[in-house]
Write an enzyme that holds these catalytic residues in place. Structure first.
Site, PDB file in Angstrom:
ATOM      1  N   GLU A  83      11.364  75.598 -22.495  1.00 46.53           N
ATOM      2  CA  GLU A  83      10.833  74.235 -22.347  1.00 46.53           C
ATOM      3  C   GLU A  83       9.446  74.141 -22.987  1.00 46.53           C
ATOM      4  O   GLU A  83       8.555  74.963 -22.716  1.00 46.53           O
ATOM      5  CB  GLU A  83      10.749  73.873 -20.852  1.00 46.53           C
ATOM      6  CG  GLU A  83      10.180  72.477 -20.629  1.00 46.53           C
ATOM      7  CD  GLU A  83      10.479  71.892 -19.248  1.00 46.53           C
ATOM      8  OE1 GLU A  83      11.197  72.529 -18.452  1.00 46.53           O
ATOM      9  OE2 GLU A  83       9.996  70.774 -18.980  1.00 46.53           O
ATOM     10  N   LYS A  89      19.579  78.807 -11.468  1.00 50.04           N
ATOM     11  CA  LYS A  89      18.501  78.888 -12.470  1.00 50.04           C
ATOM     12  C   LYS A  89      17.193  79.141 -11.735  1.00 50.04           C
ATOM     13  O   LYS A  89      16.978  78.621 -10.645  1.00 50.04           O
ATOM     14  CB  LYS A  89      18.411  77.598 -13.287  1.00 50.04           C
ATOM     15  CG  LYS A  89      17.261  77.636 -14.322  1.00 50.04           C
ATOM     16  CD  LYS A  89      17.342  76.512 -15.336  1.00 50.04           C
ATOM     17  CE  LYS A  89      16.753  75.198 -14.900  1.00 50.04           C
ATOM     18  NZ  LYS A  89      15.319  75.275 -14.497  1.00 50.04           N
ATOM     19  N   ASP A 109      19.401  74.708  -9.585  1.00 51.53           N
ATOM     20  CA  ASP A 109      18.026  75.211  -9.609  1.00 51.53           C
ATOM     21  C   ASP A 109      17.612  75.756  -8.262  1.00 51.53           C
ATOM     22  O   ASP A 109      17.824  75.100  -7.226  1.00 51.53           O
ATOM     23  CB  ASP A 109      17.075  74.047  -9.947  1.00 51.53           C
ATOM     24  CG  ASP A 109      16.414  74.203 -11.294  1.00 51.53           C
ATOM     25  OD1 ASP A 109      16.351  75.340 -11.808  1.00 51.53           O
ATOM     26  OD2 ASP A 109      15.955  73.184 -11.836  1.00 51.53           O
ATOM     27  N   ASP A 161      15.852  70.898 -10.207  1.00 52.75           N
ATOM     28  CA  ASP A 161      14.913  70.444  -9.178  1.00 52.75           C
ATOM     29  C   ASP A 161      14.111  69.251  -9.701  1.00 52.75           C
ATOM     30  O   ASP A 161      13.293  68.678  -8.988  1.00 52.75           O
ATOM     31  CB  ASP A 161      14.006  71.587  -8.693  1.00 52.75           C
ATOM     32  CG  ASP A 161      13.173  72.180  -9.794  1.00 52.75           C
ATOM     33  OD1 ASP A 161      13.368  71.811 -10.969  1.00 52.75           O
ATOM     34  OD2 ASP A 161      12.305  73.030  -9.492  1.00 52.75           O
ATOM     35  N   SER A 162      14.410  68.842 -10.939  1.00 52.30           N
ATOM     36  CA  SER A 162      13.896  67.558 -11.436  1.00 52.30           C
ATOM     37  C   SER A 162      14.461  66.419 -10.577  1.00 52.30           C
ATOM     38  O   SER A 162      14.031  65.273 -10.717  1.00 52.30           O
ATOM     39  CB  SER A 162      14.257  67.353 -12.911  1.00 52.30           C
ATOM     40  OG  SER A 162      15.634  67.575 -13.117  1.00 52.30           O
ATOM     41  N   GLU A 188      12.755  79.899 -12.548  1.00 49.78           N
ATOM     42  CA  GLU A 188      11.664  79.829 -13.520  1.00 49.78           C
ATOM     43  C   GLU A 188      10.839  81.107 -13.454  1.00 49.78           C
ATOM     44  O   GLU A 188      10.599  81.637 -12.377  1.00 49.78           O
ATOM     45  CB  GLU A 188      10.760  78.619 -13.216  1.00 49.78           C
ATOM     46  CG  GLU A 188      11.507  77.300 -13.324  1.00 49.78           C
ATOM     47  CD  GLU A 188      10.591  76.092 -13.110  1.00 49.78           C
ATOM     48  OE1 GLU A 188       9.356  76.256 -12.952  1.00 49.78           O
ATOM     49  OE2 GLU A 188      11.130  74.960 -13.096  1.00 49.78           O
TER      50      GLU A 188
END
Ligand code: KIV
Length: 293
Positions: free
Chosen positions: A209, A141, A111, A72-73, A143
């Protein structure tokens, strides 16, 4: 050209889709999760890169990068947002599909964007299914630590592989108070426990991270699944970089943990300036790039 004459060139904008495997050549073998687990067991490190489109996916796939992350970057590298927070599932799906369609060998991880999985297991499940069915992703993925355990269990129980993400989690940057190293001091034990809980829930790998290198080394030591570091030192099983950072596309200052492996910004700037100058002077198009009849 008459309507039924063959085209002389590829149609404008036809791009360069991943070619079919030439006859007789073996198809490349898709990287799968057991390969990543075997590499951990054998102590072989590997690299992951983000990709958001067909060309990047083709190039990194050809370079042998085993795992591509449609992060999602994309929010702050493709879509023009300041952070990853505004990215929606609708925006992610076509990016994921372009990477998954172009990569012939790499495992493609997509993501789950902010707001697409945090409300309930049902919401996360539905979103992950979209990334797999419409985006053609091979894994998702997400978070977060312990609160994500029920969702990781539900997804993996339904055959959707999950990559976890701990330490600095960009979707929570407002809650975390900005880009800060996580897991320092007393917080280290909690981070190790969360990583274990995610592994036990079924995650196949975990991104760490902005975590102190000794803490990332501890997590890597205690987990049977691969750890993937970004700003987490060099003891993790794998590393990940955002491709536009690694290729030097960014105009501003990159985070300290980024290594620039190319200067694509400089290369493209030179190319665009040369092109503009040649058009202005009449040097382009020359005879070699024109049709006389
Ligand atoms: O979105 C992303 O690119 C990521 C990586 C930085 C791990 O989450």
């Amino acid at each position: 050209m008459s309507a039924d004459a063959p085209e002389e060139t590829a149609p404008y904008g036809s791009g360069n889709r991943t070619p079919a495997t030439p006859e007789g050549a073996p198809s490349p073998r898709r990287v799968r999760i057991p390969h990543l687990h075997a590499m951990k067991a054998e102590g072989r490190r590997w690299a992951m890169l983000t990709a958001y489109d067909m060309y990047a996916a083709q190039i990194f796939d050809e370079a042998g990068i085993p795992v591509l992350l449609v992060g999602d970057s994309a929010g702050n590298n493709v879509l023009g947002y300041e952070t990853t927070v505004p990215v929606t599932l609708d925006e992610m799906v076509p990016l994921v599909r372009s990477v998954a369609t172009a990569a012939r060998r790499a495992l493609v991880v997509a993501d789950l964007p902010f707001g697409s999985y945090g409300a309930s297991v049902e919401q996360g499940f539905t979103s992950a299914v979209r990334l797999m069915k419409e985006g053609l992703a091979h894994a998702v993925k997400l978070e977060g630590g312990r609160p994500m355990v029920p969702l990781v269990q539900a997804l993996t129980g339904a055959g959707i592989p999950v990559m976890a993400h701990l330490g600095f989690t960009p979707q929570s940057e407002h809650q975390l108070g900005g880009y800060r190293v996580q897991g320092r001091g007393d917080a280290a034990d909690a981070l190790v426990d969360e990583a274990r809980a995610l592994q036990d829930a079924g995650a196949f790998a975990v991104v760490l991270e902005m975590v102190p290198a000794p803490v990332a080394a501890r997590v890597t030591e205690v987990l049977a699944i691969p750890t993937i570091g970004i700003g987490a030192g060099n003891a993790t099983d794998a590393q990940v970089l955002v491709w536009s950072d690694f290729a030097g596309l960014r105009s501003g200052k990159a985070p300290r943990f980024v290594k620039k492996y190319a200067d694509l910004r400089g290369t493209l700037l030179d190319a665009a300036r040369t092109y503009a100058a040649e058009v202005e002077s009449g040097a382009f198009p020359d005879a070699g790039h024109s049709f006389d009849s």
